[in-house]
Scaffold this active site. Structure first.
Site, PDB file in Angstrom:
ATOM      1  N   HIS A 369       0.691  -1.388   0.210  1.00 38.62           N
ATOM      2  CA  HIS A 369       0.036   0.000   0.154  1.00 38.62           C
ATOM      3  C   HIS A 369       0.913   1.288   0.064  1.00 38.62           C
ATOM      4  O   HIS A 369       0.474   2.211  -0.144  1.00 38.62           O
ATOM      5  CB  HIS A 369      -0.891  -0.044   1.146  1.00 38.62           C
ATOM      6  CG  HIS A 369      -2.330   0.797   1.027  1.00 38.62           C
ATOM      7  ND1 HIS A 369      -2.407   1.626  -0.096  1.00 38.62           N
ATOM      8  CD2 HIS A 369      -3.281   0.679   1.643  1.00 38.62           C
ATOM      9  CE1 HIS A 369      -3.704   2.176  -0.077  1.00 38.62           C
ATOM     10  NE2 HIS A 369      -4.163   1.639   1.019  1.00 38.62           N
ATOM     11  N   ASP A 373      -2.255   2.306  -4.637  1.00 36.61           N
ATOM     12  CA  ASP A 373      -3.568   2.817  -3.810  1.00 36.61           C
ATOM     13  C   ASP A 373      -4.630   1.726  -4.077  1.00 36.61           C
ATOM     14  O   ASP A 373      -4.820   0.765  -4.810  1.00 36.61           O
ATOM     15  CB  ASP A 373      -3.847   4.209  -4.202  1.00 36.61           C
ATOM     16  CG  ASP A 373      -3.027   5.374  -3.693  1.00 36.61           C
ATOM     17  OD1 ASP A 373      -2.256   4.972  -2.708  1.00 36.61           O
ATOM     18  OD2 ASP A 373      -2.712   6.118  -4.484  1.00 36.61           O
TER      19      ASP A 373
END
Length: 406
Positions: A369, A373
């Site tokens: 992450h 995204d």
């Protein structure tokens, strides 16, 4: 002449190896190019071939960590090859064991039962049998330890104390490869912001294509038409649509790739191997199946090289072949994403407002992450799902026969 055999470098970043197994014994005569040892690096298990023919002298033990360039054995190249007909060594004659004559064999004396053996009285025996209690489970209070009727009446059946089972354990040293895998997995969990997103794929269209063309594909190319070619084609397409998933972090910089080197997790004799399909985006269905077969055979036979397992940009792991329904695969660093495939199960799903039974696979994308995204990760997995559910139009350009080169 004495030849010193040194540990060759298995790869650019590897500084030491571990002697996993010696395939020869000290003092054996070896032929040039004969495999004399298996050595573990932190990326693969490799065979060490003899550099010359001669008598070998081992300089390291199994389990020893040896630096690249260090001497592991000596080969006396001037030694003559032993004659094939002559025995390698003269073994001392085993001493003869005389078997006693039949009349000389005496039976061991049979111990007579006495009160000290805790033999129960007839009345006590009957009660114990009714309770399914063995005499050895209780202590007699009679003369010499004999079990009395009162002992049998008051006896309580055992509550199942474990007896007779094995309680052994064994401690073995992890191979260098397994230790490195463990280190990398912990590193991936601790040093990445790993998150997993899930989806499901209706495999009806792929099942229909394989049923229609797998025999012709096998006859034409000598290859099976499996799921991996469809998934590889779907993944490379999705990576080009969502390039962040095909990127990785290097310090404070992001490295993005315009090619798709797909790492494929396969099971080998020494554990999990992850060889790489180079430029998978350029491969046809036949090309993907041929490359996967080649890499799987090399991994199975222990011939995979470090170079063949280095440099992937994305990984596909198929836990479904072992029966896994759903999992959260761990990222293969420094990559930023891994797709987990799972088993296919007939499930009730809704199509055109109707509940129908269809072959369904759950898929999982684990991603870093820090660089990917939620929009990109979910979009990537949806793109994979769309391609797999409509393979003829999206992956085959509307012509399955042409795409399969039939």
């Amino acid at each position: 002449m004495i030849l010193e055999m040194k540990v060759p470098s298995p790869g650019e970043s590897i500084k030491e190896v571990e002697i996993a197994t010696w395939l020869v014994k000290d003092g054996d005569y070896v032929e040039k190019d004969q495999a004399i040892a298996e050595v573990d690096s932190d990326k693969a298990t490799l065979e060490l071939p003899a550099e010359a023919s001669g008598i070998i002298t081992l300089k390291a033990e199994e389990g020893d960590a040896v630096a690249v360039g260090a001497v592991v054995c000596l080969i006396d190249t001037s030694a003559a090859k032993p004659s094939g007909s002559a025995p390698a060594e003269v073994k001392a004659e085993a001493p003869k064991v005389e078997t006693p004559k039949k009349e000389e064999v005496k039976s061991a004396p049979v111990a007579e039962k006495t009160y000290a053996t805790q033999a129960p009285s007839p009345a006590a025996r009957k009660i114990l049998d009714e309770k399914n209690i063995q005499p050895t489970e209780i202590v007699g209070t009679g003369k010499g330890g004999r079990i009395t009727k009162d002992d049998a009446v008051n006896a309580v059946p055992s509550m199942g104390t474990p007896t007779g089972g094995t309680r052994g354990s064994e401690r073995t040293k992890l191979s260098m490869l397994r230790r490195k895998v463990a280190e990398r997995l912990v590193s991936a969990k601790n040093e990445t912001a790993m998150l997993t997103t899930f989806n499901e794929v209706d495999m009806t269209a792929i099942y229909a294509l394989r049923a229609e063309y797998k025999d012709a594909f096998k006859e034409k190319h000598g290859l099976g038409l499996g799921f991996m070619s469809f998934f590889t084609k779907a993944v490379t397409r999705a990576l080009q649509l969502f390039p962040d998933v095909n990127s990785m972090i290097d310090g404070q910089e992001k490295i993005s790739y315009d090619f798709c080197d797909i790492s494929v997790a396969v099971s080998g004799p020494k554990g999990l191997m992850v060889p790489v399909m180079r430029n998978a985006e350029t491969l046809s269905f036949r090309g993907v199946e041929a490359e996967i077969k080649r890499l799987a055979i090399r991994a199975r036979d222990g011939q995979i090289t470090v170079d063949e397992m280095t440099g992937g940009t994305f990984t596909i792991s198929n836990g479904g072949v072992f029966g896994s329904m759903l999992s959260t695969p761990i990222i293969n660093p420094p990559q930023s994403g891994i797709l987990g495939m799972h088993n296919v199960v007939d499930r009730a799903i809704v199509k055109n407002g109707q509940i129908v039974i269809a072959p369904v696979m759950f898929v999982a994308l684990s991603y870093d992450h820090r660089i990917i995204d939620g929009r990109e990760s979910v979009g990537f997995l949806v793109a994979v799902k769309e391609a797999l559910e409509n393979p003829v139009e999206i992956l085959m350009g509307g012509n399955a026969k042409k795409a399969l080169e039939l």
